[in-house]
Design an enzyme around this catalytic site. Structure first.
Site, PDB file in Angstrom:
ATOM      1  N   CYS A 293       0.814  -1.226   0.000  1.00  0.00           N
ATOM      2  CA  CYS A 293       0.000   0.000   0.000  1.00  0.00           C
ATOM      3  C   CYS A 293       0.849   1.279   0.000  1.00  0.00           C
ATOM      4  CB  CYS A 293      -0.949  -0.003   1.191  1.00  0.00           C
ATOM      5  SG  CYS A 293      -2.025  -1.448   1.201  1.00  0.00           S
TER       6      CYS A 293
ATOM      7  N   HIS B 196      -2.896   7.068   2.213  1.00  0.00           N
ATOM      8  CA  HIS B 196      -3.407   5.783   1.752  1.00  0.00           C
ATOM      9  C   HIS B 196      -4.769   5.566   2.403  1.00  0.00           C
ATOM     10  CE1 HIS B 196      -4.119   1.678   1.050  1.00  0.00           C
ATOM     11  NE2 HIS B 196      -3.788   1.281   2.258  1.00  0.00           N
TER      12      HIS B 196
ATOM     13  N   ASN C 299     -10.320   0.061   0.312  1.00  0.00           N
ATOM     14  CA  ASN C 299      -8.845   0.102   0.313  1.00  0.00           C
ATOM     15  C   ASN C 299      -8.335  -0.537  -0.979  1.00  0.00           C
ATOM     16  OD1 ASN C 299      -6.120  -0.440   0.662  1.00  0.00           O
ATOM     17  ND2 ASN C 299      -6.309  -1.078   2.804  1.00  0.00           N
TER      18      ASN C 299
HETATM   19  N1  COA Z   1     -18.451  -7.955  10.705  1.00  0.00           N
HETATM   20  C1  COA Z   1     -18.829  -8.191  11.946  1.00  0.00           C
HETATM   21  N2  COA Z   1     -17.967  -8.546  12.921  1.00  0.00           N
HETATM   22  C2  COA Z   1     -16.674  -8.655  12.573  1.00  0.00           C
HETATM   23  C3  COA Z   1     -16.214  -8.415  11.278  1.00  0.00           C
HETATM   24  C4  COA Z   1     -17.161  -8.060  10.314  1.00  0.00           C
HETATM   25  N3  COA Z   1     -16.825  -7.803   9.043  1.00  0.00           N
HETATM   26  N4  COA Z   1     -14.870  -8.607  11.244  1.00  0.00           N
HETATM   27  C5  COA Z   1     -14.498  -8.936  12.481  1.00  0.00           C
HETATM   28  N5  COA Z   1     -15.582  -8.976  13.286  1.00  0.00           N
HETATM   29  C6  COA Z   1     -15.645  -9.308  14.690  1.00  0.00           C
HETATM   30  C7  COA Z   1     -14.453 -10.095  15.168  1.00  0.00           C
HETATM   31  O1  COA Z   1     -14.611 -11.456  14.855  1.00  0.00           O
HETATM   32  C8  COA Z   1     -14.490  -9.822  16.652  1.00  0.00           C
HETATM   33  O2  COA Z   1     -15.433 -10.689  17.216  1.00  0.00           O
HETATM   34  P1  COA Z   1     -15.160 -11.392  18.652  1.00  0.00           P
HETATM   35  O3  COA Z   1     -14.998 -10.246  19.605  1.00  0.00           O
HETATM   36  O4  COA Z   1     -16.372 -12.194  18.848  1.00  0.00           O
HETATM   37  O5  COA Z   1     -13.900 -12.165  18.453  1.00  0.00           O
HETATM   38  C9  COA Z   1     -15.057  -8.403  16.760  1.00  0.00           C
HETATM   39  O6  COA Z   1     -15.661  -8.136  15.482  1.00  0.00           O
HETATM   40  C10 COA Z   1     -14.036  -7.349  17.034  1.00  0.00           C
HETATM   41  O7  COA Z   1     -12.927  -7.592  16.233  1.00  0.00           O
HETATM   42  P2  COA Z   1     -11.753  -6.607  16.206  1.00  0.00           P
HETATM   43  O8  COA Z   1     -10.684  -7.164  15.310  1.00  0.00           O
HETATM   44  O9  COA Z   1     -11.375  -6.194  17.602  1.00  0.00           O
HETATM   45  O10 COA Z   1     -12.417  -5.359  15.494  1.00  0.00           O
HETATM   46  P3  COA Z   1     -11.799  -3.946  15.318  1.00  0.00           P
HETATM   47  O11 COA Z   1     -12.644  -2.955  16.022  1.00  0.00           O
HETATM   48  O12 COA Z   1     -10.335  -3.931  15.596  1.00  0.00           O
HETATM   49  O13 COA Z   1     -11.945  -3.732  13.749  1.00  0.00           O
HETATM   50  C11 COA Z   1     -10.691  -3.873  11.708  1.00  0.00           C
HETATM   51  C12 COA Z   1     -11.366  -4.632  12.836  1.00  0.00           C
HETATM   52  C13 COA Z   1     -10.126  -4.871  10.699  1.00  0.00           C
HETATM   53  C14 COA Z   1     -11.747  -2.999  11.025  1.00  0.00           C
HETATM   54  C15 COA Z   1      -9.576  -2.991  12.318  1.00  0.00           C
HETATM   55  O14 COA Z   1      -8.716  -3.768  13.102  1.00  0.00           O
HETATM   56  C16 COA Z   1      -8.775  -2.275  11.273  1.00  0.00           C
HETATM   57  O15 COA Z   1      -9.260  -1.349  10.638  1.00  0.00           O
HETATM   58  N6  COA Z   1      -7.491  -2.647  11.102  1.00  0.00           N
HETATM   59  C17 COA Z   1      -6.668  -2.100  10.037  1.00  0.00           C
HETATM   60  C18 COA Z   1      -6.905  -2.882   8.777  1.00  0.00           C
HETATM   61  C19 COA Z   1      -6.312  -2.220   7.571  1.00  0.00           C
HETATM   62  O16 COA Z   1      -6.559  -1.057   7.326  1.00  0.00           O
HETATM   63  N7  COA Z   1      -5.541  -2.969   6.786  1.00  0.00           N
HETATM   64  C20 COA Z   1      -4.916  -2.554   5.587  1.00  0.00           C
HETATM   65  C21 COA Z   1      -3.718  -1.730   5.884  1.00  0.00           C
HETATM   66  S1  COA Z   1      -2.884  -1.259   4.460  1.00  0.00           S
END
Ligand code: COA
Length: 317
Positions: free
Chosen positions: A114, A244, A274
């Site tokens: 990215c 990004h 993204n």
């Molecule tokens: N829909 C519903 N629930 C979801 C889900 C979805 N699409 N994806 C994950 N969950 C659940 C998880 O399973 C977890 O459940 P649990 O508590 O029962 O285990 C819960 O939601 C919380 O998960 P968590 O990972 O703590 O969520 P979060 O608030 O951190 O959000 C992301 C997850 C991926 C949105 C966040 O971590 C993020 O934005 N990370 C950066 C990712 C990114 O930008 N990557 C590319 C970089 S170049």
């Protein structure tokens, strides 16, 4: 580094769209969860288009926007981690699609995930110093969907496909200031390649969401302050910061750390998700076509992603 400016932009998106409601049929998720966690509502997912086709379309549009001819291009760099082939490079495929097979030019790909577009701009900027009469095409193009497991709700909601391109030209005293860094880590974010000796299909992209999140909110302010310090200017002198496009919460959190209003960060996440190396030039093209960019404006572009890699560029529009 001296003497580079952007003289045109272009972009291309696959026709097919996948919105949050479509995803609720595929995995256990909801529009509310995706929107509140990421800011994303829709993404374009290629059905038939290839990485090189999107790249060439974006490039042709950038050339038209620059009002130059295809044969004035002397360098093509494509930033991508999702090429169509190991070889030829996407850049060579673009060269052919633009009808430039017989035009002497250098063409190659860069993979910095990215952060790829910021890396490619920096490399193009330094190479152009040696060939100032020619124009350079710098493209970010990705079909991220080919790396995604659409049963994995933690990743499939985030990514989309697309391409963005800029034409660079030499301009006296137009400074391109750059900062690039990386940290060699494959555990936080990876998308393996299939090895035909193992007889397996390529495993999907894997990501530790919370670690990527933490990395991103710490890295964006570092990228911005580094180029500001090099340029000896302040945030108040910068018209736009084009980060990004990974996640609106990441952008809001980085803005808070920098003590600035989130609206200094432009975004199109809601519509395209993204798109990895394509995200910055795609957004730049939208801004250019909407007339938001005025010659002389200082803009910062900042990327972060797999590798881990990160970096930024400050230049005058
Ligand atoms: N829909 C519903 N629930 C979801 C889900 C979805 N699409 N994806 C994950 N969950 C659940 C998880 O399973 C977890 O459940 P649990 O508590 O029962 O285990 C819960 O939601 C919380 O998960 P968590 O990972 O703590 O969520 P979060 O608030 O951190 O959000 C992301 C997850 C991926 C949105 C966040 O971590 C993020 O934005 N990370 C950066 C990712 C990114 O930008 N990557 C590319 C970089 S170049």
């Amino acid at each position: 580094m001296n003497g580079i400016t952007i003289c045109g932009t272009g972009s291309a998106l696959p026709e097919n769209c996948l919105n949050n409601n479509d995803l609720t049929v595929m995995v256990d998720t909801s529009d509310e969860w995706i929107t509140s966690r990421t800011g994303i509502k829709n993404r374009h997912i290629a059905k038939n288009e290839t990485t090189a086709e999107l790249a060439a379309l974006a490039a042709q549009r950038a050339i038209e926007n620059s009002k130059i001819n295809n044969n004035e291009i002397g360098l093509i760099i494509v930033a991508t981690f999702t090429p169509d082939y190991f070889t030829p490079s996407t850049a060579c495929l673009v060269q052919s699609k633009l009808g430039l097979n017989d035009v002497p030019l250098a063409a190659f790909d860069i993979n910095a995930a990215c952060s790829g577009f910021v890396y490619a701009l920096t490399v193009a900027g330094s190479m152009m110093m040696q060939n100032p009469d020619k124009y350079a095409l710098v493209i970010g193009s990705e079909i991220v969907s080919k790396t995604i497991d659409y049963n994995d709700r933690s990743t499939c909601i985030l990514f989309g496909d697309g391409a963005g391109a800029v034409v660079l030209k030499h301009k006296d005293n137009a400074r391109l200031i750059s900062y690039l860094d990386s940290s060699g880590n494959k555990d936080i974010l990876n998308a393996p390649i299939c090895d035909r000796r193992s007889g397996t299909v390529s495993p999907p992209l894997k990501m530790n969401g919370s670690e990527v999140y933490q990395f991103a909110v710490e890295t964006i302010p570092k990228c911005i302050t580094n180029v500001l310090e090099q340029a000896k200017c302040t945030l108040e002198q910068v018209r736009f910061i084009i980060c990004h496009q990974a996640n609106s919460r990441i952008l809001a959190s980085a803005a808070q750390r920098l003590g600035i209003k989130p609206d200094l960060f432009v975004t199109n996440l809601e519509r395209v998700g993204n798109t990895s190396a394509a995200s910055i030039p795609l957004l730049l093209d939208e801004m250019n076509r909407d007339g938001l960019l005025v010659r002389g404006d200082k803009i910062i572009m900042a990327g972060f992603g797999g590798g881990l890699t990160w970096g930024s560029v400050l230049l005058e529009w």
